[in-house]
Design a protein around this motif. Structure first.
Motif, PDB file in Angstrom:
ATOM      1  N   TRP A 142       0.840  -1.195   0.000  1.00  0.00           N
ATOM      2  CA  TRP A 142       0.000   0.000   0.000  1.00  0.00           C
ATOM      3  C   TRP A 142       0.873   1.242   0.000  1.00  0.00           C
ATOM      4  O   TRP A 142       2.031   1.218   0.423  1.00  0.00           O
ATOM      5  CB  TRP A 142      -0.921   0.028   1.231  1.00  0.00           C
ATOM      6  CG  TRP A 142      -1.931  -1.061   1.236  1.00  0.00           C
ATOM      7  CD1 TRP A 142      -3.118  -1.116   0.547  1.00  0.00           C
ATOM      8  CD2 TRP A 142      -1.877  -2.291   1.991  1.00  0.00           C
ATOM      9  NE1 TRP A 142      -3.787  -2.298   0.817  1.00  0.00           N
ATOM     10  CE2 TRP A 142      -3.050  -3.037   1.697  1.00  0.00           C
ATOM     11  CE3 TRP A 142      -0.946  -2.828   2.880  1.00  0.00           C
ATOM     12  CZ2 TRP A 142      -3.306  -4.273   2.261  1.00  0.00           C
ATOM     13  CZ3 TRP A 142      -1.195  -4.068   3.443  1.00  0.00           C
ATOM     14  CH2 TRP A 142      -2.374  -4.770   3.127  1.00  0.00           C
ATOM     15  N   ALA A 143       0.299   2.315  -0.495  1.00  0.00           N
ATOM     16  CA  ALA A 143       0.944   3.630  -0.430  1.00  0.00           C
ATOM     17  C   ALA A 143      -0.165   4.650  -0.219  1.00  0.00           C
ATOM     18  O   ALA A 143      -1.340   4.388  -0.512  1.00  0.00           O
ATOM     19  CB  ALA A 143       1.722   3.929  -1.705  1.00  0.00           C
ATOM     20  N   PRO A 169      -1.407  -0.971 -13.490  1.00  0.00           N
ATOM     21  CA  PRO A 169      -0.383  -0.446 -12.571  1.00  0.00           C
ATOM     22  C   PRO A 169       0.953  -0.186 -13.250  1.00  0.00           C
ATOM     23  O   PRO A 169       1.478  -1.037 -13.972  1.00  0.00           O
ATOM     24  CB  PRO A 169      -0.252  -1.556 -11.523  1.00  0.00           C
ATOM     25  CG  PRO A 169      -0.674  -2.795 -12.244  1.00  0.00           C
ATOM     26  CD  PRO A 169      -1.748  -2.372 -13.203  1.00  0.00           C
ATOM     27  N   VAL A 170       1.474   1.000 -13.039  1.00  0.00           N
ATOM     28  CA  VAL A 170       2.810   1.359 -13.519  1.00  0.00           C
ATOM     29  C   VAL A 170       3.534   2.083 -12.385  1.00  0.00           C
ATOM     30  O   VAL A 170       2.921   2.497 -11.399  1.00  0.00           O
ATOM     31  CB  VAL A 170       2.757   2.272 -14.773  1.00  0.00           C
ATOM     32  CG1 VAL A 170       2.143   1.528 -15.948  1.00  0.00           C
ATOM     33  CG2 VAL A 170       1.991   3.550 -14.483  1.00  0.00           C
ATOM     34  N   PHE A 171       4.826   2.243 -12.545  1.00  0.00           N
ATOM     35  CA  PHE A 171       5.639   2.909 -11.541  1.00  0.00           C
ATOM     36  C   PHE A 171       5.191   4.358 -11.352  1.00  0.00           C
ATOM     37  O   PHE A 171       4.948   5.076 -12.324  1.00  0.00           O
ATOM     38  CB  PHE A 171       7.107   2.874 -11.950  1.00  0.00           C
ATOM     39  CG  PHE A 171       8.010   3.692 -11.078  1.00  0.00           C
ATOM     40  CD1 PHE A 171       8.353   3.261  -9.809  1.00  0.00           C
ATOM     41  CD2 PHE A 171       8.513   4.908 -11.527  1.00  0.00           C
ATOM     42  CE1 PHE A 171       9.183   4.009  -8.997  1.00  0.00           C
ATOM     43  CE2 PHE A 171       9.353   5.670 -10.720  1.00  0.00           C
ATOM     44  CZ  PHE A 171       9.688   5.213  -9.460  1.00  0.00           C
ATOM     45  N   SER A 203      -2.223  10.885  -7.577  1.00  0.00           N
ATOM     46  CA  SER A 203      -0.951  10.407  -8.125  1.00  0.00           C
ATOM     47  C   SER A 203      -1.076   9.927  -9.560  1.00  0.00           C
ATOM     48  O   SER A 203      -0.067   9.764 -10.253  1.00  0.00           O
ATOM     49  CB  SER A 203      -0.413   9.254  -7.273  1.00  0.00           C
ATOM     50  OG  SER A 203      -1.208   8.085  -7.451  1.00  0.00           O
ATOM     51  N   GLY A 204      -2.292   9.643  -9.991  1.00  0.00           N
ATOM     52  CA  GLY A 204      -2.494   9.082 -11.312  1.00  0.00           C
ATOM     53  C   GLY A 204      -2.372   7.572 -11.339  1.00  0.00           C
ATOM     54  O   GLY A 204      -2.487   6.959 -12.409  1.00  0.00           O
ATOM     55  N   PHE A 205      -2.160   6.935 -10.175  1.00  0.00           N
ATOM     56  CA  PHE A 205      -2.026   5.477 -10.148  1.00  0.00           C
ATOM     57  C   PHE A 205      -3.349   4.809 -10.481  1.00  0.00           C
ATOM     58  O   PHE A 205      -4.386   5.140  -9.915  1.00  0.00           O
ATOM     59  CB  PHE A 205      -1.545   5.005  -8.774  1.00  0.00           C
ATOM     60  CG  PHE A 205      -1.390   3.514  -8.680  1.00  0.00           C
ATOM     61  CD1 PHE A 205      -0.313   2.881  -9.277  1.00  0.00           C
ATOM     62  CD2 PHE A 205      -2.323   2.750  -7.997  1.00  0.00           C
ATOM     63  CE1 PHE A 205      -0.173   1.500  -9.203  1.00  0.00           C
ATOM     64  CE2 PHE A 205      -2.185   1.373  -7.913  1.00  0.00           C
ATOM     65  CZ  PHE A 205      -1.112   0.751  -8.518  1.00  0.00           C
ATOM     66  N   LEU A 217      -5.467  12.890   1.101  1.00  0.00           N
ATOM     67  CA  LEU A 217      -4.774  11.617   1.238  1.00  0.00           C
ATOM     68  C   LEU A 217      -5.703  10.482   0.815  1.00  0.00           C
ATOM     69  O   LEU A 217      -6.894  10.490   1.137  1.00  0.00           O
ATOM     70  CB  LEU A 217      -4.314  11.403   2.680  1.00  0.00           C
ATOM     71  CG  LEU A 217      -3.362  12.444   3.270  1.00  0.00           C
ATOM     72  CD1 LEU A 217      -2.891  11.997   4.644  1.00  0.00           C
ATOM     73  CD2 LEU A 217      -2.180  12.697   2.352  1.00  0.00           C
ATOM     74  N   ARG A 218      -5.129   9.517   0.107  1.00  0.00           N
ATOM     75  CA  ARG A 218      -5.910   8.349  -0.319  1.00  0.00           C
ATOM     76  C   ARG A 218      -4.993   7.144  -0.350  1.00  0.00           C
ATOM     77  O   ARG A 218      -3.917   7.185  -0.947  1.00  0.00           O
ATOM     78  CB  ARG A 218      -6.521   8.570  -1.696  1.00  0.00           C
ATOM     79  CG  ARG A 218      -7.443   7.432  -2.152  1.00  0.00           C
ATOM     80  CD  ARG A 218      -8.151   7.801  -3.457  1.00  0.00           C
ATOM     81  NE  ARG A 218      -7.254   7.721  -4.590  1.00  0.00           N
ATOM     82  CZ  ARG A 218      -7.233   6.695  -5.467  1.00  0.00           C
ATOM     83  NH1 ARG A 218      -8.065   5.678  -5.315  1.00  0.00           N
ATOM     84  NH2 ARG A 218      -6.390   6.703  -6.483  1.00  0.00           N
ATOM     85  N   VAL A 219      -5.400   6.064   0.321  1.00  0.00           N
ATOM     86  CA  VAL A 219      -4.623   4.829   0.322  1.00  0.00           C
ATOM     87  C   VAL A 219      -4.883   4.070  -0.973  1.00  0.00           C
ATOM     88  O   VAL A 219      -6.036   3.849  -1.352  1.00  0.00           O
ATOM     89  CB  VAL A 219      -4.995   3.946   1.527  1.00  0.00           C
ATOM     90  CG1 VAL A 219      -4.204   2.640   1.490  1.00  0.00           C
ATOM     91  CG2 VAL A 219      -4.723   4.681   2.838  1.00  0.00           C
ATOM     92  N   VAL A 220      -3.807   3.690  -1.653  1.00  0.00           N
ATOM     93  CA  VAL A 220      -3.933   2.889  -2.865  1.00  0.00           C
ATOM     94  C   VAL A 220      -3.262   1.542  -2.630  1.00  0.00           C
ATOM     95  O   VAL A 220      -2.284   1.432  -1.881  1.00  0.00           O
ATOM     96  CB  VAL A 220      -3.322   3.601  -4.086  1.00  0.00           C
ATOM     97  CG1 VAL A 220      -4.168   4.798  -4.483  1.00  0.00           C
ATOM     98  CG2 VAL A 220      -1.887   4.047  -3.814  1.00  0.00           C
ATOM     99  N   GLU A 221      -3.796   0.515  -3.265  1.00  0.00           N
ATOM    100  CA  GLU A 221      -3.319  -0.849  -3.080  1.00  0.00           C
ATOM    101  C   GLU A 221      -2.677  -1.355  -4.363  1.00  0.00           C
ATOM    102  O   GLU A 221      -3.191  -1.136  -5.460  1.00  0.00           O
ATOM    103  CB  GLU A 221      -4.467  -1.773  -2.676  1.00  0.00           C
ATOM    104  CG  GLU A 221      -4.043  -3.197  -2.390  1.00  0.00           C
ATOM    105  CD  GLU A 221      -5.178  -4.056  -1.844  1.00  0.00           C
ATOM    106  OE1 GLU A 221      -4.904  -5.186  -1.394  1.00  0.00           O
ATOM    107  OE2 GLU A 221      -6.329  -3.588  -1.861  1.00  0.00           O
ATOM    108  N   ALA A 222      -1.549  -2.048  -4.227  1.00  0.00           N
ATOM    109  CA  ALA A 222      -0.847  -2.604  -5.379  1.00  0.00           C
ATOM    110  C   ALA A 222      -1.479  -3.936  -5.770  1.00  0.00           C
ATOM    111  O   ALA A 222      -1.525  -4.861  -4.953  1.00  0.00           O
ATOM    112  CB  ALA A 222       0.628  -2.799  -5.051  1.00  0.00           C
ATOM    113  N   PRO A 223      -1.983  -4.054  -6.991  1.00  0.00           N
ATOM    114  CA  PRO A 223      -2.578  -5.329  -7.408  1.00  0.00           C
ATOM    115  C   PRO A 223      -1.512  -6.352  -7.782  1.00  0.00           C
ATOM    116  O   PRO A 223      -0.424  -5.994  -8.240  1.00  0.00           O
ATOM    117  CB  PRO A 223      -3.393  -4.921  -8.645  1.00  0.00           C
ATOM    118  CG  PRO A 223      -2.635  -3.776  -9.224  1.00  0.00           C
ATOM    119  CD  PRO A 223      -2.062  -3.032  -8.045  1.00  0.00           C
TER     120      PRO A 223
END
Length: 265
Positions: free
Chosen positions: A38-39, A52-54, A45-47, A122-128
């Protein structure tokens, strides 16, 4: 040349508390288990989790820009999926970041803690899948040589906490700075084989004391002033699966033999 694994850490939420482990299983193409899954976006951020990209770390709540992040003590329970967090004056949080309600609640808790230090919602995003919020798109596992940290600390006249460097593996027994010449080389991490991808260029995150959450040392300047670079640690990519545990040997590349002088009759 062999060292040994002195410490293993994961960082479930990018920028937040390192968590010690006794062992870990590594495999090619897979992210470090429960590391930077998570971040927290500091403004959009555009994520896109569907593609998913860097994303550069500047888009997230990280120590390089917000030292107070270190004041939040987080702990992830992998069995229950619950993240626990606490900070002075902010009370406690517990919630599942795999659920939208948990992510929203953690974002709200952090907003109160970080207050004027944030620049956007702020928003928590999860890496798939196997995606991870690492500082480099191909940085699967990060390793820091403790002898290098000690050498830098001696030159600075301080005792540097290795956790400033937020690595996955900390190795003891290698000569200081030997790792900077290993790009493209293979090494064994316990029972896993890995290839050194690149040295890690350090940023202002290392300036923050992980205990006090204060920006107290200019580590990047000290690196450049003493060595002419800002490198400390290496990224590796796993080539063959295996386990890594505390105390396991970490075998570094052997020095290439010097060519023999020609023999004249």
């Amino acid at each position: 040349m062999s060292g040994h694994v002195a410490a293993i850490f994961r960082h479930p939420v990018k920028g937040f508390t390192p968590e010690p482990l006794e062992a870990v299983q590594l495999a090619p193409g897979e992210g470090f288990p429960h590391d930077r899954v998570w971040a927290v976006e500091n403004g959009p951020s555009g994520f896109d989790p569907a593609a998913p990209v860097f994303v550069p770390k500047q888009k997230f709540t990280v120590l390089a820009h917000i030292p107070k992040v270190a004041a939040a003590r987080t702990r992830y329970d992998a069995e229950t999926g619950v993240l626990h967090a606490a900070a002075p004056g902010a009370g406690e949080f517990a919630g599942r970041l795999a659920e939208a309600s948990g992510r929203e609640a953690f974002s709200a808790w952090l907003t109160l803690l970080l207050a004027d230090d944030i620049r956007g919602p702020l928003r928590v995003v999860e890496a798939p899948g196997e995606h991870r919020f690492t500082d480099h798109a191909l940085g699967q596992v990060s390793i820091v040589n403790l002898a290098s940290v000690r050498d830098l600390g001696r030159r600075m006249g301080v005792e540097l906490d290795p956790l400033r460097f937020r690595a996955n593996l900390y190795v003891d027994g290698w000569p200081a700075w030997a790792e900077n010449g290993w790009t493209g080389k293979r090494l064994m991490l316990g029972w896993a084989e890995a290839e050194v991808f690149k040295s890690i260029v350090r940023c202002a995150a290392t300036h923050v004391d992980p205990t006090t959450a204060e920006r107290d040392l200019d580590v990047t300047k000290a690196l450049f002033d003493n060595y002419g670079h800002m490198l400390c640690g290496i990224y590796v990519r796993v080539a063959s699966a295996g386990g890594v545990a505390l105390g396991d040997a970490v075998t570094a590349p052997a020095a290439e033999p010097k060519p023999e002088a020609p023999q004249w009759a």
